[in-house]
Design a protein around this motif. Structure first.
Motif, mmCIF file in Angstrom:
data_model
loop_
_atom_site.group_PDB
_atom_site.id
_atom_site.type_symbol
_atom_site.label_atom_id
_atom_site.label_comp_id
_atom_site.label_asym_id
_atom_site.label_seq_id
_atom_site.Cartn_x
_atom_site.Cartn_y
_atom_site.Cartn_z
ATOM 1 N N MET A 270 0.811 -1.218 0.000
ATOM 2 C CA MET A 270 0.000 0.000 0.000
ATOM 3 C C MET A 270 0.841 1.264 0.000
ATOM 4 N N LEU A 271 2.137 1.148 0.271
ATOM 5 C CA LEU A 271 3.011 2.313 0.369
ATOM 6 C C LEU A 271 3.085 3.133 -0.918
ATOM 7 N N PRO A 272 3.172 2.520 -2.127
ATOM 8 C CA PRO A 272 3.238 3.347 -3.342
ATOM 9 C C PRO A 272 2.077 4.311 -3.500
ATOM 10 N N SER A 273 0.885 3.914 -3.035
ATOM 11 C CA SER A 273 -0.264 4.821 -3.130
ATOM 12 C C SER A 273 -0.098 6.023 -2.212
ATOM 13 N N VAL A 274 0.568 5.827 -1.075
ATOM 14 C CA VAL A 274 0.873 6.951 -0.189
ATOM 15 C C VAL A 274 1.811 7.915 -0.902
ATOM 16 N N LEU A 275 2.771 7.365 -1.646
ATOM 17 C CA LEU A 275 3.766 8.189 -2.315
ATOM 18 C C LEU A 275 3.126 9.143 -3.311
ATOM 19 N N TYR A 276 2.193 8.645 -4.136
ATOM 20 C CA TYR A 276 1.673 9.520 -5.175
ATOM 21 C C TYR A 276 0.443 10.321 -4.757
ATOM 22 N N SER A 277 -0.221 9.946 -3.659
ATOM 23 C CA SER A 277 -1.413 10.684 -3.233
ATOM 24 C C SER A 277 -1.127 11.700 -2.130
ATOM 25 N N ILE A 278 -0.011 11.542 -1.402
ATOM 26 C CA ILE A 278 0.276 12.418 -0.256
ATOM 27 C C ILE A 278 1.594 13.162 -0.406
ATOM 28 N N ILE A 279 2.647 12.465 -0.819
ATOM 29 C CA ILE A 279 3.975 13.079 -0.845
ATOM 30 C C ILE A 279 4.075 14.278 -1.793
ATOM 31 N N PRO A 280 3.590 14.206 -3.053
ATOM 32 C CA PRO A 280 3.725 15.388 -3.927
ATOM 33 C C PRO A 280 3.070 16.649 -3.387
ATOM 34 N N PRO A 281 1.789 16.637 -2.968
ATOM 35 C CA PRO A 281 1.215 17.880 -2.433
ATOM 36 C C PRO A 281 1.866 18.356 -1.144
ATOM 37 N N PHE A 282 2.413 17.414 -0.343
ATOM 38 C CA PHE A 282 3.099 17.796 0.889
ATOM 39 C C PHE A 282 4.459 18.419 0.601
ATOM 40 N N SER A 283 5.169 17.889 -0.366
ATOM 41 C CA SER A 283 6.543 18.336 -0.625
ATOM 42 C C SER A 283 6.620 19.587 -1.494
ATOM 43 N N ASN A 284 5.615 19.843 -2.332
ATOM 44 C CA ASN A 284 5.690 20.966 -3.263
ATOM 45 C C ASN A 284 5.917 22.314 -2.586
ATOM 46 N N PRO A 285 5.137 22.688 -1.554
ATOM 47 C CA PRO A 285 5.395 23.992 -0.922
ATOM 48 C C PRO A 285 6.754 24.063 -0.244
#
Length: 315
Positions: A270-285
């Protein structure tokens, strides 16, 4: 199908059934969600109220921040609920809405990142024509075209998925309605769906990524010809955040959709789904605020102004 039950709702999956771990996961998701909202909202406010940042590049960064706030809001709040409560059910309509908005927002974000690569190309390789090519009307038209493309793509994928019959099992092996996991639950042949997903991925994601790569090949070849190190450094400083954001978004999405869905989910599956659904919006700012001097200066200016106004009120 004989001896089958028509599915009217789906059951989402937690990372663990232990209460202590469920609380920990909910707290981590909630803190990440709040930090994402605060970081992106700060960027939106700073760019909106600082007239020096009213340029095409920051116009797209602000749009990206708005998209990120919406993107993470589609999945994380529901995930926190299923972590804390005993009920993990999501209605058929709610599941369709999640898939629609995830595809819509991800498509628009990818197209927006592609437009931002075009913006950097024109700014660095054709600086004399920048104000003509990237005028406000063109920027608004490209943004609206991205939104329309996202609506068409997400509408097609959602409609094509939910025309399938779902029967017997209704357990989605993810913490939100993820398309690969959902196709596993259909009691009909899903080969056409998988082929269409692959075609759209190649055309949209592959095309955008190829355009971004070609843009940066031209950008770097131009930047290396700049006479002074300071000019080269200034040009690279506007490109590096965008390159990092594109890399995180594309690689996390590829990790989720290229990895086969397991019938017995674990945290690793399930970890890959965390990567693309949470990490990008969290890391962008974080990336844009740390790597962009103008945004850092604007944020400091807002904070100083706020502190000064509060100090004046106290006095």
């Amino acid at each position: 199908m004989p001896n089958s039950t028509t599915v009217t709702e789906f059951l989402l999956t937690r990372f663990s059934d232990m209460w202590e771990l469920r609380v920990l996961h909910a707290m981590l998701f909630l803190l990440t969600y709040l930090a994402t909202l605060m970081g992106n909202l700060l960027i939106v406010i700073v760019i909106t109220f600082n007239w020096k940042l009213h340029t095409p590049m920051y116009f797209f960064i602000r749009n990206l921040s708005v998209l990120d706030m919406c993107y993470i809001s589609v999945t994380v709040p529901k995930a926190c609920v299923i972590f804390l409560l005993d009920n993990t059910a999501i209605s058929m309509t709610g599941c369709a809405a999640q898939i629609f908005f995830v595809f819509f927002l991800a498509t628009v974000e990818l197209l927006l990142l592609t437009i931002m690569a075009r913006d950097r190309y024109v700014a660095i390789c054709q600086p004399l024509h920048y104000t003509v090519i990237m005028n406000p009307r063109v920027c608004a038209q490209m943004t609206l075209a991205s939104i329309l493309s996202g609506l068409i793509h997400s509408g097609f994928q959602t409609g094509n998925t939910f025309r399938l019959p779902f029967c017997q099992s209704n357990i989605v092996h993810q913490f939100f309605c993820d398309l690969p996991s959902l196709l596993k639950l259909s009691c009909s042949d899903t080969l056409n769906n998988e082929i269409l997903i692959f075609i759209f991925a190649v055309v949209i994601a592959g095309g955008c990524f190829a355009f971004i790569i070609m843009s940066y090949i031209h950008i770097f070849s131009t930047v290396l010809k700049f006479p002074t190190r300071s000019e080269r450094g200034k040009a690279f400083s506007t490109c590096v955040p965008h390159i990092i954001v594109v890399t995180i978004f594309v690689s996390s999405g590829a990790a989720a959709y290229m990895k086969p869905t397991s019938s017995s989910p674990t945290f690793q599956h399930m970890l890959p789904s965390v990567l693309y659904s949470i990490i990008p919006p969290f890391s962008n700012p974080i990336i844009y605020s740390l790597r962009n001097k103008q945004i850092k200066d604007a944020v400091k200016s807002v904070i100083r102004r706020k502190l000064y106004s509060e100090k004046s009120i106290i006095i």
